[in-house]
Design a protein around this motif. Structure first.
Motif, PDB file in Angstrom:
ATOM      1  N   PHE A   1       0.843  -1.187   0.000  1.00 33.88           N
ATOM      2  CA  PHE A   1       0.000   0.000   0.000  1.00 33.88           C
ATOM      3  C   PHE A   1       0.881   1.240   0.000  1.00 33.88           C
ATOM      4  O   PHE A   1       1.594   1.508   0.966  1.00 33.88           O
ATOM      5  CB  PHE A   1      -0.901  -0.017   1.230  1.00 33.88           C
TER       6      PHE A   1
ATOM      7  N   SER B   1      -0.271   4.484  -1.576  1.00 33.60           N
ATOM      8  CA  SER B   1      -0.965   5.755  -1.768  1.00 33.60           C
ATOM      9  C   SER B   1      -2.437   5.585  -1.465  1.00 33.60           C
ATOM     10  O   SER B   1      -2.947   4.464  -1.383  1.00 33.60           O
ATOM     11  CB  SER B   1      -0.785   6.263  -3.202  1.00 33.60           C
ATOM     12  N   GLY B   2      -3.124   6.712  -1.311  1.00 31.81           N
ATOM     13  CA  GLY B   2      -4.557   6.669  -1.089  1.00 31.81           C
ATOM     14  C   GLY B   2      -4.930   6.806   0.374  1.00 31.81           C
ATOM     15  O   GLY B   2      -4.147   7.254   1.203  1.00 31.81           O
ATOM     16  N   ASP B   3      -6.161   6.393   0.689  1.00 27.78           N
ATOM     17  CA  ASP B   3      -6.661   6.513   2.055  1.00 27.78           C
ATOM     18  C   ASP B   3      -7.081   5.146   2.564  1.00 27.78           C
ATOM     19  O   ASP B   3      -6.887   4.122   1.915  1.00 27.78           O
ATOM     20  CB  ASP B   3      -7.834   7.506   2.110  1.00 27.78           C
TER      21      ASP B   3
ATOM     22  N   GLU C   1      -9.981   3.858   2.894  1.00 32.78           N
ATOM     23  CA  GLU C   1     -10.994   3.218   2.052  1.00 32.78           C
ATOM     24  C   GLU C   1     -10.353   2.485   0.878  1.00 32.78           C
ATOM     25  O   GLU C   1     -10.747   1.362   0.538  1.00 32.78           O
ATOM     26  CB  GLU C   1     -11.988   4.260   1.543  1.00 32.78           C
ATOM     27  N   SER C   2      -9.336   3.098   0.285  1.00 33.75           N
ATOM     28  CA  SER C   2      -8.676   2.437  -0.850  1.00 33.75           C
ATOM     29  C   SER C   2      -7.886   1.219  -0.386  1.00 33.75           C
ATOM     30  O   SER C   2      -7.752   0.240  -1.127  1.00 33.75           O
ATOM     31  CB  SER C   2      -7.760   3.423  -1.578  1.00 33.75           C
TER      32      SER C   2
ATOM     33  N   ASN D   1      -8.874  -0.750   2.061  1.00 37.94           N
ATOM     34  CA  ASN D   1      -9.906  -1.778   2.219  1.00 37.94           C
ATOM     35  C   ASN D   1     -10.326  -2.357   0.874  1.00 37.94           C
ATOM     36  O   ASN D   1     -10.626  -3.550   0.757  1.00 37.94           O
ATOM     37  CB  ASN D   1     -11.116  -1.192   2.938  1.00 37.94           C
ATOM     38  N   GLU D   2     -10.335  -1.507  -0.154  1.00 39.31           N
ATOM     39  CA  GLU D   2     -10.680  -1.994  -1.495  1.00 39.31           C
ATOM     40  C   GLU D   2      -9.623  -2.970  -2.013  1.00 39.31           C
ATOM     41  O   GLU D   2      -9.952  -3.987  -2.632  1.00 39.31           O
ATOM     42  CB  GLU D   2     -10.826  -0.804  -2.452  1.00 39.31           C
ATOM     43  N   LEU D   3      -8.354  -2.657  -1.739  1.00 37.33           N
ATOM     44  CA  LEU D   3      -7.287  -3.571  -2.136  1.00 37.33           C
ATOM     45  C   LEU D   3      -7.441  -4.919  -1.421  1.00 37.33           C
ATOM     46  O   LEU D   3      -7.267  -5.976  -2.035  1.00 37.33           O
ATOM     47  CB  LEU D   3      -5.920  -2.963  -1.795  1.00 37.33           C
TER      48      LEU D   3
ATOM     49  N   GLU E   1     -10.287  -6.955  -2.939  1.00 39.07           N
ATOM     50  CA  GLU E   1      -9.914  -7.572  -4.216  1.00 39.07           C
ATOM     51  C   GLU E   1      -9.123  -8.856  -3.989  1.00 39.07           C
ATOM     52  O   GLU E   1      -9.338  -9.855  -4.684  1.00 39.07           O
ATOM     53  CB  GLU E   1      -9.088  -6.579  -5.034  1.00 39.07           C
TER      54      GLU E   1
END
Length: 402
Positions: free
Chosen positions: A265, A267-269, A271-272, A274-276, A279
């Protein structure tokens, strides 16, 4: 003759950090793994089972643990399979106090045979059990005196008059590169026994091993079930030995399934992140309320991941238990806040800051995981052995008068 070698069964274990249904399932897992070994032996014409230590997880047993163990060992007895067992550090037999040991109790109940070594005025007296053309010796768990015990056995076996019988040695030990870990030995000690012992049934470490790579004679089977979740990458099972020429074959044990995945991980926050994770979880076939999932996050972003939130996400996919490990490798790691560090990183940072002992931080940190384990398991003797070994190394071999 076909022999099965296993070790580190740890019956009665209840892993820390779980409760309720998870705790009950994990408690049953160790019995399930042992019964799988027993059923394999019954169905594949095994004549002898060797348990190279740590049949139990603790010296003090609950009645149910002993009852279930007797039921399983009786399955072997009813099928005329001899079971040999030695003590490990978790079920250690203290010389002179054998009547306090459940291994000794099971021997008295004729449910297992215990090859042992007695000590008379400090000198070992080896007492093998003979089965046909095979002599089976047992050193038990020599602890900090493991190398000395094997050297004594080497002296004994080198002068043994009857050299016709094949020799199996059971000892609850494993090979380590130094003497930091109580009850381990160095390769040089094992090398002394090459050509004198046909098979060494070892234990103590929980991952499969065979030494040397060419023509091995020292074997570790690994615990048949995961003792803790950090062992998910280790090979675990049991060895099958043909005594005609001591050919060996390794078999995987039956254990609870652990899935693992890694996220980088950068970059991002949250929420992103959790999305990773979602997936990755979509790609895993998780059996509902049965499988364990380990998530390793390599954190390069300047944020603090919420471990509990990610664990809840994993369990929403059906996992019985979720384990999340975060390694902070962000570009600002030199001055990062300890709230974004792993426990191990925090420990290392604290140790390195000590005025006099900081220069030994690597040596101290190496033994810390074992010290924590021994403390959590109330294994006082092993804790003191490991601590003394650490002090000896720091003192560069100087005598510790404390």
């Amino acid at each position: 003759m076909k022999i099965l070698h296993c070790s580190d069964i740890h019956l009665g274990r209840r892993p820390a950090g779980v409760s309720g249904d998870i705790s009950k399932k994990r408690y049953n897992d160790y019995f399930t793994a042992f019964e799988y070994i027993i059923d394999y032996a019954i169905n594949n014409n095994i004549e002898i089972i060797l348990i190279a230590g740590d049949l139990f997880d603790r010296k003090e047993l609950q009645p149910e643990v002993l009852e279930r163990t007797e039921i399983l060992l009786n399955k072997l007895k009813d099928n005329n399979i001899k079971c040999f067992a030695i003590e490990g550090n978790h079920d250690n037999i203290i010389p002179g106090r054998e009547n306090e040991s459940w291994i000794n109790y099971l021997e008295n109940k004729s449910l297992l045979l215990r090859p042992k070594t007695d000590y008379i005025e400090g000198e070992p007296v080896f007492k093998p059990i003979n089965i046909g053309e095979v002599d089976i010796y047992g050193l038990g768990y020599p602890g900090g005196m493991c190398s000395e015990a094997l050297i004594k056995f080497d002296d004994f076996i080198s002068t043994k008059n009857d050299k016709n019988n094949k020799v199996i040695l059971m000892v609850h030990t494993a090979i380590a590169s130094d003497n930091y870990l109580p009850g381990t030995i160095e390769k040089e000690t094992v090398d002394r026994l090459a050509g004198k012992v046909d098979y060494i049934a070892g234990g103590h470490f929980h991952s499969r091993n065979a030494y040397p790579k060419s023509s091995p004679f020292f074997f570790i089977s690994g615990s048949p079930e995961y003792w803790d979740y950090g062992e998910y990458k280790q090979e675990k099972g049991f060895w099958i030995i043909e005594t005609d020429n001591f050919d060996t074959e390794f078999h995987q044990s039956q254990k609870r399934k652990i899935h693992s995945f890694e996220i980088v991980f950068d970059s991002g926050d949250i929420e992103s992140l959790n999305e990773l994770a979602s997936e990755k979880l979509d790609e895993i076939d998780i059996e509902q309320d049965e499988d364990i999932v380990v998530c390793n996050i390599m954190n390069k972003a300047d944020l603090i991941p919420d471990i509990r939130e990610i664990e809840d996400l994993i369990q929403s996919f059906g996992a019985l238990k979720a384990i999340v490990r975060i390694s902070d490798i962000s570009s600002s790691s030199a001055d990062k806040n300890t709230s974004r560090m792993t426990i191990e990183e925090i420990e290392m940072k604290i140790i390195s800051s000590w005025d006099e002992l900081g220069k030994f931080s690597g040596d101290i940190f190496e033994v810390f995981p074992k010290l924590k384990q021994y403390q959590a398991e109330n294994m006082e003797d092993d804790f003191l052995d490991a601590f003394d070994s650490m002090l000896d190394k720091i003192l560069d071999g100087g005598k510790n008068e404390n």
